[in-house]
Write a protein that holds these residues in place. Structure first.
Motif, PDB file in Angstrom:
ATOM      1  N   ILE A  51      38.359  39.587  53.827  1.00  0.00           N
ATOM      2  CA  ILE A  51      37.943  37.788  54.079  1.00  0.00           C
ATOM      3  C   ILE A  51      38.876  37.226  55.090  1.00  0.00           C
ATOM      4  CG2 ILE A  51      39.614  37.620  52.082  1.00  0.00           C
ATOM      5  CD1 ILE A  51      37.565  35.164  51.354  1.00  0.00           C
ATOM      6  N   THR A  52      38.635  36.564  56.002  1.00  0.00           N
ATOM      7  CA  THR A  52      39.351  36.034  56.990  1.00  0.00           C
ATOM      8  C   THR A  52      40.042  34.599  56.307  1.00  0.00           C
ATOM      9  OG1 THR A  52      37.560  34.478  57.956  1.00  0.00           O
ATOM     10  CG2 THR A  52      37.843  36.845  58.745  1.00  0.00           C
ATOM     11  N   GLY A  53      40.710  34.073  57.121  1.00  0.00           N
ATOM     12  CA  GLY A  53      41.370  32.748  56.677  1.00  0.00           C
ATOM     13  C   GLY A  53      40.439  31.614  56.274  1.00  0.00           C
ATOM     14  N   GLY A  54      39.328  31.666  57.198  1.00  0.00           N
ATOM     15  CA  GLY A  54      38.221  30.743  57.129  1.00  0.00           C
ATOM     16  C   GLY A  54      37.198  31.207  55.977  1.00  0.00           C
ATOM     17  N   GLY A  55      37.409  32.209  55.262  1.00  0.00           N
ATOM     18  CA  GLY A  55      36.225  32.558  54.340  1.00  0.00           C
ATOM     19  C   GLY A  55      35.218  33.623  54.723  1.00  0.00           C
ATOM     20  N   SER A  56      35.108  34.183  56.031  1.00  0.00           N
ATOM     21  CA  SER A  56      34.193  35.136  56.248  1.00  0.00           C
ATOM     22  C   SER A  56      34.528  36.209  55.685  1.00  0.00           C
ATOM     23  CB  SER A  56      34.084  35.218  57.910  1.00  0.00           C
ATOM     24  OG  SER A  56      33.184  36.095  58.212  1.00  0.00           O
ATOM     25  N   THR A  57      33.564  37.131  54.969  1.00  0.00           N
ATOM     26  CA  THR A  57      33.699  38.076  54.470  1.00  0.00           C
ATOM     27  C   THR A  57      32.711  39.338  54.973  1.00  0.00           C
ATOM     28  OG1 THR A  57      31.915  37.509  52.641  1.00  0.00           O
ATOM     29  CG2 THR A  57      34.122  37.090  52.194  1.00  0.00           C
ATOM     30  N   TYR A  59      31.642  43.462  53.069  1.00  0.00           N
ATOM     31  CA  TYR A  59      31.841  44.352  52.360  1.00  0.00           C
ATOM     32  C   TYR A  59      31.273  45.912  52.665  1.00  0.00           C
ATOM     33  CZ  TYR A  59      32.224  40.153  49.451  1.00  0.00           C
ATOM     34  OH  TYR A  59      32.549  38.982  48.900  1.00  0.00           O
ATOM     35  N   ALA A  60      31.838  46.757  51.861  1.00  0.00           N
ATOM     36  CA  ALA A  60      31.551  48.168  52.026  1.00  0.00           C
ATOM     37  C   ALA A  60      29.945  48.137  51.590  1.00  0.00           C
ATOM     38  CB  ALA A  60      32.208  49.256  51.292  1.00  0.00           C
ATOM     39  N   ASP A  61      28.888  48.878  51.721  1.00  0.00           N
ATOM     40  CA  ASP A  61      27.808  49.200  51.329  1.00  0.00           C
ATOM     41  C   ASP A  61      27.803  49.588  49.992  1.00  0.00           C
ATOM     42  OD1 ASP A  61      26.229  50.306  54.278  1.00  0.00           O
ATOM     43  OD2 ASP A  61      26.711  48.496  53.661  1.00  0.00           O
ATOM     44  N   SER A  62      28.961  50.343  49.639  1.00  0.00           N
ATOM     45  CA  SER A  62      28.826  50.889  48.149  1.00  0.00           C
ATOM     46  C   SER A  62      29.277  49.921  47.123  1.00  0.00           C
ATOM     47  CB  SER A  62      30.223  52.010  47.950  1.00  0.00           C
ATOM     48  OG  SER A  62      31.253  51.259  48.335  1.00  0.00           O
ATOM     49  N   VAL A  63      29.729  48.623  47.667  1.00  0.00           N
ATOM     50  CA  VAL A  63      30.135  47.585  46.472  1.00  0.00           C
ATOM     51  C   VAL A  63      29.295  46.295  46.652  1.00  0.00           C
ATOM     52  CG1 VAL A  63      32.362  48.437  46.430  1.00  0.00           C
ATOM     53  CG2 VAL A  63      32.098  46.566  47.961  1.00  0.00           C
ATOM     54  N   LYS A  64      28.667  46.141  47.846  1.00  0.00           N
ATOM     55  CA  LYS A  64      27.696  45.041  48.226  1.00  0.00           C
ATOM     56  C   LYS A  64      26.955  44.514  47.021  1.00  0.00           C
ATOM     57  CE  LYS A  64      27.021  44.888  52.440  1.00  0.00           C
ATOM     58  NZ  LYS A  64      26.409  44.989  53.713  1.00  0.00           N
ATOM     59  N   GLY A  65      27.043  43.348  46.630  1.00  0.00           N
ATOM     60  CA  GLY A  65      26.240  43.022  45.716  1.00  0.00           C
ATOM     61  C   GLY A  65      27.008  42.982  44.125  1.00  0.00           C
ATOM     62  N   ARG A  66      27.993  43.576  44.287  1.00  0.00           N
ATOM     63  CA  ARG A  66      28.715  43.918  42.828  1.00  0.00           C
ATOM     64  C   ARG A  66      30.004  43.297  42.858  1.00  0.00           C
ATOM     65  NH1 ARG A  66      30.037  48.763  41.260  1.00  0.00           N
ATOM     66  NH2 ARG A  66      30.167  49.664  43.290  1.00  0.00           N
ATOM     67  N   PHE A  67      30.653  43.381  44.016  1.00  0.00           N
ATOM     68  CA  PHE A  67      32.066  42.996  44.228  1.00  0.00           C
ATOM     69  C   PHE A  67      31.958  41.707  45.169  1.00  0.00           C
ATOM     70  CE2 PHE A  67      34.476  47.329  44.001  1.00  0.00           C
ATOM     71  CZ  PHE A  67      34.079  47.534  42.890  1.00  0.00           C
ATOM     72  N   THR A  68      32.967  40.624  44.830  1.00  0.00           N
ATOM     73  CA  THR A  68      33.189  39.517  45.552  1.00  0.00           C
ATOM     74  C   THR A  68      34.790  39.462  46.092  1.00  0.00           C
ATOM     75  OG1 THR A  68      31.421  38.449  44.539  1.00  0.00           O
ATOM     76  CG2 THR A  68      32.811  37.041  45.814  1.00  0.00           C
ATOM     77  N   ILE A  69      35.030  39.195  47.339  1.00  0.00           N
ATOM     78  CA  ILE A  69      36.223  38.946  47.558  1.00  0.00           C
ATOM     79  C   ILE A  69      36.236  37.397  48.022  1.00  0.00           C
ATOM     80  CG2 ILE A  69      35.931  39.224  50.046  1.00  0.00           C
ATOM     81  CD1 ILE A  69      38.619  40.474  50.369  1.00  0.00           C
ATOM     82  N   SER A  70      37.544  36.661  47.432  1.00  0.00           N
ATOM     83  CA  SER A  70      37.847  35.247  47.509  1.00  0.00           C
ATOM     84  C   SER A  70      39.289  35.154  47.886  1.00  0.00           C
ATOM     85  CB  SER A  70      37.332  34.639  46.541  1.00  0.00           C
ATOM     86  OG  SER A  70      38.039  34.960  45.195  1.00  0.00           O
ATOM     87  N   ARG A  71      39.654  33.925  48.174  1.00  0.00           N
ATOM     88  CA  ARG A  71      40.818  33.638  48.424  1.00  0.00           C
ATOM     89  C   ARG A  71      41.247  32.028  48.271  1.00  0.00           C
ATOM     90  NH1 ARG A  71      42.263  35.272  54.443  1.00  0.00           N
ATOM     91  NH2 ARG A  71      44.474  34.334  53.718  1.00  0.00           N
ATOM     92  N   ASP A  72      42.478  31.860  47.783  1.00  0.00           N
ATOM     93  CA  ASP A  72      42.809  30.420  47.455  1.00  0.00           C
ATOM     94  C   ASP A  72      44.114  30.440  48.388  1.00  0.00           C
ATOM     95  OD1 ASP A  72      43.946  28.032  46.620  1.00  0.00           O
ATOM     96  OD2 ASP A  72      43.189  28.320  44.807  1.00  0.00           O
ATOM     97  N   ASN A  73      44.043  29.809  49.550  1.00  0.00           N
ATOM     98  CA  ASN A  73      45.025  29.419  50.525  1.00  0.00           C
ATOM     99  C   ASN A  73      46.246  28.750  49.975  1.00  0.00           C
ATOM    100  OD1 ASN A  73      44.081  31.329  52.458  1.00  0.00           O
ATOM    101  ND2 ASN A  73      43.034  29.774  53.495  1.00  0.00           N
ATOM    102  N   ALA A  74      45.926  27.889  49.181  1.00  0.00           N
ATOM    103  CA  ALA A  74      47.014  26.887  48.450  1.00  0.00           C
ATOM    104  C   ALA A  74      47.845  27.930  47.432  1.00  0.00           C
ATOM    105  CB  ALA A  74      46.387  25.605  47.871  1.00  0.00           C
ATOM    106  N   LYS A  75      47.264  28.504  46.795  1.00  0.00           N
ATOM    107  CA  LYS A  75      47.868  29.167  45.875  1.00  0.00           C
ATOM    108  C   LYS A  75      48.313  30.692  46.424  1.00  0.00           C
ATOM    109  CE  LYS A  75      45.150  27.707  41.687  1.00  0.00           C
ATOM    110  NZ  LYS A  75      44.346  28.219  40.596  1.00  0.00           N
TER     111      LYS A  75
END
Length: 116
Positions: A51-57, A59-75
């Motif tokens: 995931i980039t600083g702007g939120g672009s993500t 995924y590996a094909d093996s986890v696509k649809g099951r895993f979600t990456i996210s970020r909270d820059n303030a935290k």
């Protein structure tokens, strides 16, 4: 310079969920691209998601649809929500962060074990 600490790993049955956290300190977190990687015994470390600083993500094909990456820059924290876990997801999961043209920074890893 950023330091990373992963947490949230553990034991879970197949089909269950876990949420991993990657807590950063020591730098401006929003400047870093964050990646989650995993390494199973006897296997090479593989990229799971980024995931980039702007939120672009991505995924590996093996986890696509099951895993979600996210970020909270303030935290200054990145997350990996893992759903519908499979035994083959068992691995040590590592958080990685890098600025453009900068070195890769790694956390210590957190164990995820999925029972069949």
């Amino acid at each position: 310079q950023v330091q990373l600490v992963e947490s949230g790993g553990g034991l879970v049955q197949a089909g269950g969920s876990l949420r991993l956290s990657c807590a950063a300190s020591g730098s401006i977190f929003s400047l870093y691209v964050v990646g989650w990687y995993r390494q199973a015994p006897g296997k090479e470390r593989e990229l799971v998601a980024t995931i980039t600083g702007g939120g672009s993500t991505n995924y590996a094909d093996s986890v696509k649809g099951r895993f979600t990456i996210s970020r909270d820059n303030a935290k200054k924290t990145a997350y990996l929500q893992m759903n519908s876990l499979k035994p083959e997801d068992t691995a040590v999961y590592y958080c990685n962060a890098a600025r453009r043209s900068g070195p890769n920074i790694w956390g210590q890893g957190t164990q995820v074990t999925v029972s069949s």
